[in-house]
Design a protein around this motif. Sequence first.
Motif, PDB file in Angstrom:
ATOM      1  N   TYR A   6      61.246  62.685  91.075  1.00 49.44           N
ATOM      2  CA  TYR A   6      60.407  63.224  90.005  1.00 49.44           C
ATOM      3  C   TYR A   6      61.121  63.138  88.662  1.00 49.44           C
ATOM      4  N   LEU A   7      62.401  63.403  88.657  1.00 46.41           N
ATOM      5  CA  LEU A   7      63.172  63.273  87.426  1.00 46.41           C
ATOM      6  C   LEU A   7      63.139  61.834  86.922  1.00 46.41           C
ATOM      7  N   LYS A   8      63.245  60.876  87.822  1.00 46.48           N
ATOM      8  CA  LYS A   8      63.195  59.463  87.456  1.00 46.48           C
ATOM      9  C   LYS A   8      61.856  59.131  86.814  1.00 46.48           C
ATOM     10  N   TYR A   9      60.779  59.673  87.352  1.00 43.14           N
ATOM     11  CA  TYR A   9      59.446  59.437  86.786  1.00 43.14           C
ATOM     12  C   TYR A   9      59.397  59.896  85.337  1.00 43.14           C
ATOM     13  N   PHE A  10      59.895  61.103  85.077  1.00 45.28           N
ATOM     14  CA  PHE A  10      59.864  61.641  83.720  1.00 45.28           C
ATOM     15  C   PHE A  10      60.829  60.893  82.800  1.00 45.28           C
ATOM     16  N   GLU A  11      61.970  60.474  83.307  1.00 39.89           N
ATOM     17  CA  GLU A  11      62.881  59.656  82.513  1.00 39.89           C
ATOM     18  C   GLU A  11      62.219  58.338  82.124  1.00 39.89           C
ATOM     19  N   ASP A  12      61.494  57.738  83.059  1.00 40.34           N
ATOM     20  CA  ASP A  12      60.807  56.476  82.789  1.00 40.34           C
ATOM     21  C   ASP A  12      59.730  56.650  81.714  1.00 40.34           C
ATOM     22  N   LEU A  13      59.089  57.818  81.673  1.00 34.58           N
ATOM     23  CA  LEU A  13      58.092  58.069  80.636  1.00 34.58           C
ATOM     24  C   LEU A  13      58.710  58.006  79.240  1.00 34.58           C
ATOM     25  N   LEU A  14      59.975  58.391  79.125  1.00 33.43           N
ATOM     26  CA  LEU A  14      60.655  58.393  77.831  1.00 33.43           C
ATOM     27  C   LEU A  14      61.016  56.994  77.343  1.00 33.43           C
ATOM     28  N   GLU A  15      60.894  56.008  78.204  1.00 31.90           N
ATOM     29  CA  GLU A  15      61.239  54.639  77.835  1.00 31.90           C
ATOM     30  C   GLU A  15      60.196  53.996  76.931  1.00 31.90           C
ATOM     31  N   ASP A  16      58.996  54.560  76.881  1.00 29.95           N
ATOM     32  CA  ASP A  16      57.925  53.985  76.073  1.00 29.95           C
ATOM     33  C   ASP A  16      57.155  55.117  75.415  1.00 29.95           C
ATOM     34  N   VAL A  17      57.015  55.074  74.096  1.00 33.19           N
ATOM     35  CA  VAL A  17      56.285  56.127  73.396  1.00 33.19           C
ATOM     36  C   VAL A  17      54.819  56.122  73.826  1.00 33.19           C
ATOM     37  N   ASN A  18      54.244  54.945  73.978  1.00 34.56           N
ATOM     38  CA  ASN A  18      52.860  54.815  74.435  1.00 34.56           C
ATOM     39  C   ASN A  18      52.872  54.666  75.955  1.00 34.56           C
ATOM     40  N   ASN A  19      53.283  55.734  76.621  1.00 36.12           N
ATOM     41  CA  ASN A  19      53.479  55.679  78.068  1.00 36.12           C
ATOM     42  C   ASN A  19      52.190  55.979  78.846  1.00 36.12           C
ATOM     43  N   GLU A  20      52.321  56.005  80.146  1.00 39.44           N
ATOM     44  CA  GLU A  20      51.188  56.216  81.054  1.00 39.44           C
ATOM     45  C   GLU A  20      50.400  57.492  80.740  1.00 39.44           C
ATOM     46  N   LEU A  21      51.088  58.589  80.466  1.00 40.73           N
ATOM     47  CA  LEU A  21      50.400  59.853  80.187  1.00 40.73           C
ATOM     48  C   LEU A  21      49.646  59.806  78.860  1.00 40.73           C
ATOM     49  N   VAL A  22      50.231  59.145  77.865  1.00 47.67           N
ATOM     50  CA  VAL A  22      49.570  58.989  76.562  1.00 47.67           C
ATOM     51  C   VAL A  22      48.303  58.161  76.729  1.00 47.67           C
ATOM     52  N   ARG A  23      48.417  57.040  77.418  1.00 46.87           N
ATOM     53  CA  ARG A  23      47.243  56.166  77.621  1.00 46.87           C
ATOM     54  C   ARG A  23      46.155  56.888  78.410  1.00 46.87           C
ATOM     55  N   LYS A  24      46.537  57.677  79.401  1.00 44.36           N
ATOM     56  CA  LYS A  24      45.551  58.420  80.202  1.00 44.36           C
ATOM     57  C   LYS A  24      44.819  59.440  79.328  1.00 44.36           C
ATOM     58  N   ALA A  25      45.567  60.174  78.523  1.00 38.55           N
ATOM     59  CA  ALA A  25      44.945  61.186  77.646  1.00 38.55           C
ATOM     60  C   ALA A  25      43.984  60.527  76.657  1.00 38.55           C
ATOM     61  N   GLN A  26      44.373  59.379  76.106  1.00 38.16           N
ATOM     62  CA  GLN A  26      43.477  58.698  75.176  1.00 38.16           C
ATOM     63  C   GLN A  26      42.240  58.153  75.883  1.00 38.16           C
ATOM     64  N   THR A  27      42.401  57.700  77.093  1.00 37.26           N
ATOM     65  CA  THR A  27      41.252  57.237  77.875  1.00 37.26           C
ATOM     66  C   THR A  27      40.265  58.375  78.094  1.00 37.26           C
ATOM     67  N   GLU A  28      40.783  59.591  78.212  1.00 36.59           N
ATOM     68  CA  GLU A  28      39.943  60.778  78.400  1.00 36.59           C
ATOM     69  C   GLU A  28      39.357  61.285  77.079  1.00 36.59           C
ATOM     70  N   GLY A  29      39.653  60.605  75.964  1.00 34.62           N
ATOM     71  CA  GLY A  29      39.058  60.954  74.676  1.00 34.62           C
ATOM     72  C   GLY A  29      39.915  61.795  73.754  1.00 34.62           C
TER      73      GLY A  29
END
Length: 182
Positions: A6-29
């Motif tokens: 789980y820590l690795k997942y969150f570390e990987d999110l920090l590698e890209d500002v426009n990461n998976e969570l950002v793209r998901k939130a924008q897809t949701e409006g």
Amino acid sequence: MKDLKYLKYFEDLLEDVNNELVRKAQTEGDIALGYTCFHAPEVLLNLPGCFSVRLRAPHTNSMEMATYYMANNSCEYARAILERALEGSFSFLDAVIGVDVCEANNRCMENMEIMHTQGADKDRFFICNLDIPYSDDEDCVEHLREQLTRKVLTPLQERYGIDVSDAAIRRSVAEFNEVCRL
């Protein structure tokens, strides 16, 4: 050891500002509000319908373009942010909120605005730079309230239809405090 994945997942999110969570939130409006400094009122950037993204510049190699527009002895953070903006790394953002903490950051924000680094198709996009007083006397609090209303809350409401009512702000503060408590 099992929690390390789980820590690795969150570390990987920090590698890209426009990461998976950002793209998901924008897809949701939801709208993405970039900010440059911890002095920015992050809680107001997380009102219902929007979310904050701390501007970072992972994997920045050369800063040649930014150095062309800013002095080479300017803060590396500000130049790296401008470099990434010029490359289009922040074009996913719907607004950028900066804080008037140093001249290098001010020039970075100014260049981002002048050169329309967000892209031509973002007609509701806005950039603001906040003058955050470092005192809690009555005049400073009023100055901060006026700036946040004029530069952040009013554009969010007028351009994106974000609820900036007292109730919405109080909900956002309660959620922010809960996250901080956890």
